[in-house]
Design a protein around this motif. Structure first.
Motif, PDB file in Angstrom:
ATOM      1  N   ARG A 117      45.738 -29.709 119.099  1.00  0.00           N
ATOM      2  CA  ARG A 117      45.607 -28.271 118.808  1.00  0.00           C
ATOM      3  C   ARG A 117      46.298 -27.428 119.867  1.00  0.00           C
ATOM      4  O   ARG A 117      46.976 -26.460 119.567  1.00  0.00           O
ATOM      5  CB  ARG A 117      44.129 -27.878 118.766  1.00  0.00           C
ATOM      6  N   LYS A 318      28.369 -30.818 105.456  1.00  0.00           N
ATOM      7  CA  LYS A 318      28.350 -30.252 106.811  1.00  0.00           C
ATOM      8  C   LYS A 318      27.067 -29.483 106.977  1.00  0.00           C
ATOM      9  O   LYS A 318      26.811 -28.591 106.167  1.00  0.00           O
ATOM     10  CB  LYS A 318      29.547 -29.331 107.006  1.00  0.00           C
ATOM     11  N   ILE A 323      34.028 -29.886 108.311  1.00  0.00           N
ATOM     12  CA  ILE A 323      34.888 -29.842 107.122  1.00  0.00           C
ATOM     13  C   ILE A 323      36.163 -30.652 107.400  1.00  0.00           C
ATOM     14  O   ILE A 323      36.514 -31.558 106.663  1.00  0.00           O
ATOM     15  CB  ILE A 323      35.205 -28.382 106.718  1.00  0.00           C
ATOM     16  N   GLU A 324      36.826 -30.348 108.484  1.00  0.00           N
ATOM     17  CA  GLU A 324      38.004 -31.125 108.884  1.00  0.00           C
ATOM     18  C   GLU A 324      37.536 -32.418 109.525  1.00  0.00           C
ATOM     19  O   GLU A 324      36.397 -32.536 109.978  1.00  0.00           O
ATOM     20  CB  GLU A 324      38.851 -30.333 109.889  1.00  0.00           C
TER      21      GLU A 324
HETATM   22  P1  XMP Z   1      35.144 -27.394 110.606  1.00  0.00           P
HETATM   23  O1  XMP Z   1      36.053 -28.576 110.586  1.00  0.00           O
HETATM   24  O2  XMP Z   1      34.803 -26.931 111.991  1.00  0.00           O
HETATM   25  O3  XMP Z   1      35.976 -26.216 109.938  1.00  0.00           O
HETATM   26  O4  XMP Z   1      33.905 -27.584 109.748  1.00  0.00           O
HETATM   27  C1  XMP Z   1      35.461 -24.989 109.529  1.00  0.00           C
HETATM   28  C2  XMP Z   1      36.610 -24.171 108.959  1.00  0.00           C
HETATM   29  O5  XMP Z   1      37.556 -23.878 109.986  1.00  0.00           O
HETATM   30  C3  XMP Z   1      38.835 -24.403 109.653  1.00  0.00           C
HETATM   31  N1  XMP Z   1      39.437 -24.948 110.874  1.00  0.00           N
HETATM   32  C4  XMP Z   1      40.388 -24.320 111.572  1.00  0.00           C
HETATM   33  N2  XMP Z   1      40.980 -23.130 111.385  1.00  0.00           N
HETATM   34  N3  XMP Z   1      42.270 -23.486 113.329  1.00  0.00           N
HETATM   35  C5  XMP Z   1      41.943 -22.722 112.259  1.00  0.00           C
HETATM   36  O6  XMP Z   1      42.519 -21.650 112.079  1.00  0.00           O
HETATM   37  C6  XMP Z   1      41.702 -24.694 113.598  1.00  0.00           C
HETATM   38  O7  XMP Z   1      42.017 -25.367 114.564  1.00  0.00           O
HETATM   39  C7  XMP Z   1      40.712 -25.126 112.661  1.00  0.00           C
HETATM   40  N4  XMP Z   1      39.939 -26.237 112.571  1.00  0.00           N
HETATM   41  C8  XMP Z   1      39.156 -26.105 111.483  1.00  0.00           C
HETATM   42  C9  XMP Z   1      38.574 -25.495 108.632  1.00  0.00           C
HETATM   43  O8  XMP Z   1      39.721 -25.736 107.831  1.00  0.00           O
HETATM   44  C10 XMP Z   1      37.404 -24.912 107.885  1.00  0.00           C
HETATM   45  O9  XMP Z   1      37.837 -23.965 106.923  1.00  0.00           O
END
Ligand code: XMP
Length: 326
Positions: A117, A318, A323-324
């Protein structure tokens, strides 16, 4: 990002008429703010930056300079769509930079998700900054800040996002949709004539496919991921799930399993389907994709995508899964 407050009596923009009134008001405001100066915008092709671009093109035309950086981690067809819609249809002053090699070279061998990232975020700034330096007479920086970004400045998006622009890019900001909620941004985008697939698209993380090509990214696996993802999206479109499911995508881990193809051993990666519903991304449930469609998607991906020999469906909500995958 400026700290501003939405007036309590501001009406929610839900109709074309309200959107048009908002657009007219912002066009005036932007013209007044900018005068005959130039404005720079990082145009990712996401909803917010696309709507800002369309609004500013309406207000100041070629005084807006859009820079689209293709980091090589876009979904299939996304950069092409930015060029088609903004470069061709809206005749924008658009600079397209294919920085795929730079990003993938920097990412080579890096498997730690947070390092990935950071590299993607930093490289984006370096590329954008280099381009900005080549341009002359830019006085303003436009941004697709929306109201939830201000409200949740330590929320999910800000926490994840490493793609923000550096403080030292000290230009006055133009943030015409900063008081709007996402649904209002979409209504405004439609009223500006942007295509539905741009205005109603699902969220896509800033680091793009980089966090779905798990572990150290290689071009062949990234390519397989992009093709498999395109098939998933096509099948969701055809089967009425695209507008219904909040977020859906493929992740491809750095693991191979054995298989058979044409009577021969065929080693390949698995494609993992993720399809979730949520309102705020803080928790999520799993979409019940019909089995017949899962079979169809599996058949297409395993036959059409080089390097993929299995398809798996992630049933984890979740919490406990995010999610990712990274
Ligand atoms: P997670 O994986 O934390 O994701 O459950 C929640 C939401 O955030 C998005 N996501 C990101 N968006 N930069 C972004 O702009 C990132 O590094 C990033 N990582 C996760 C993910 O797609 C989901 O909608």
């Amino acid at each position: 990002m400026e700290m501003i407050k939405r007036p309590d009596d501001m009406q929610r923009i839900t109709t074309v008429e309200l959107a048009e009134a908002f657009i007219a008001e912002q066009v005036e405001k932007v013209r007044k703010q900018v005068g005959d100066k130039k404005v720079l915008l990082a145009l990712s092709g996401g909803v917010d930056s696309s709507v800002v671009a369309a609004l500013l093109i309406k207000a100041i035309g070629k005084q807006l300079v859009c820079v689209h950086v293709n980091h090589g981690l876009m979904r299939k067809g996304e950069s092409e769509q930015v060029i088609e819609v903004f470069g061709k249809q809206l005749d924008a002053n658009l600079i397209y930079i294919d920085a795929t090699d730079r990003f993938l070279d920097k990412l080579a061998g890096v498997s730690d998700p947070e390092k990935k990232r950071k590299i993607i975020g930093n490289e984006f700034i370096v590329v954008f900054d280099e381009e900005a330096k080549k341009l002359e007479g830019i006085s303003f920086l436009a941004q697709g800040t929306i109201y939830p970004d201000i409200l949740e400045s330590d929320g999910v998006k800000a926490h994840h996002n490493v793609g923000g622009l550096p403080e030292e890019m000290a230009m006055e900001l133009v943030e015409p949709v900063a008081l709007l909620y996402k649904d209002e941004v979409r209504v405004v985008g439609s009223a500006l004539g942007l295509p539905d697939e741009m205005v109603y698209r699902q969220p896509f993380p800033g680091p793009g496919l980089g966090v779905r090509c798990l572990g150290a990214i290689t071009r062949d696996r990234l390519n397989a991921l992009r093709e498999a993802d395109a098939i998933l999206r096509e099948e969701f479109d055809k089967n009425g799930l695209a507008g219904k499911v909040w977020q859906y995508f493929i992740a491809v881990p750095d693991v191979k399993s054995v298989g058979v193809r044409d009577g021969k051993r065929y080693e390949g990666w698995p494609a993992i389907i993720r399809a979730v519903n949520t309102t705020d991304a803080m928790s999520a449930t799993i979409e019940e994709i019909p089995y017949a469609l899962l079979h169809k998607i599996t058949d297409r991906i395993t036959h059409e995508v080089e390097g993929i020999n299995r398809v798996l469906y992630d049933l984890t909500p979740k919490p406990i899964g995010t999610i990712e995958w990274e």
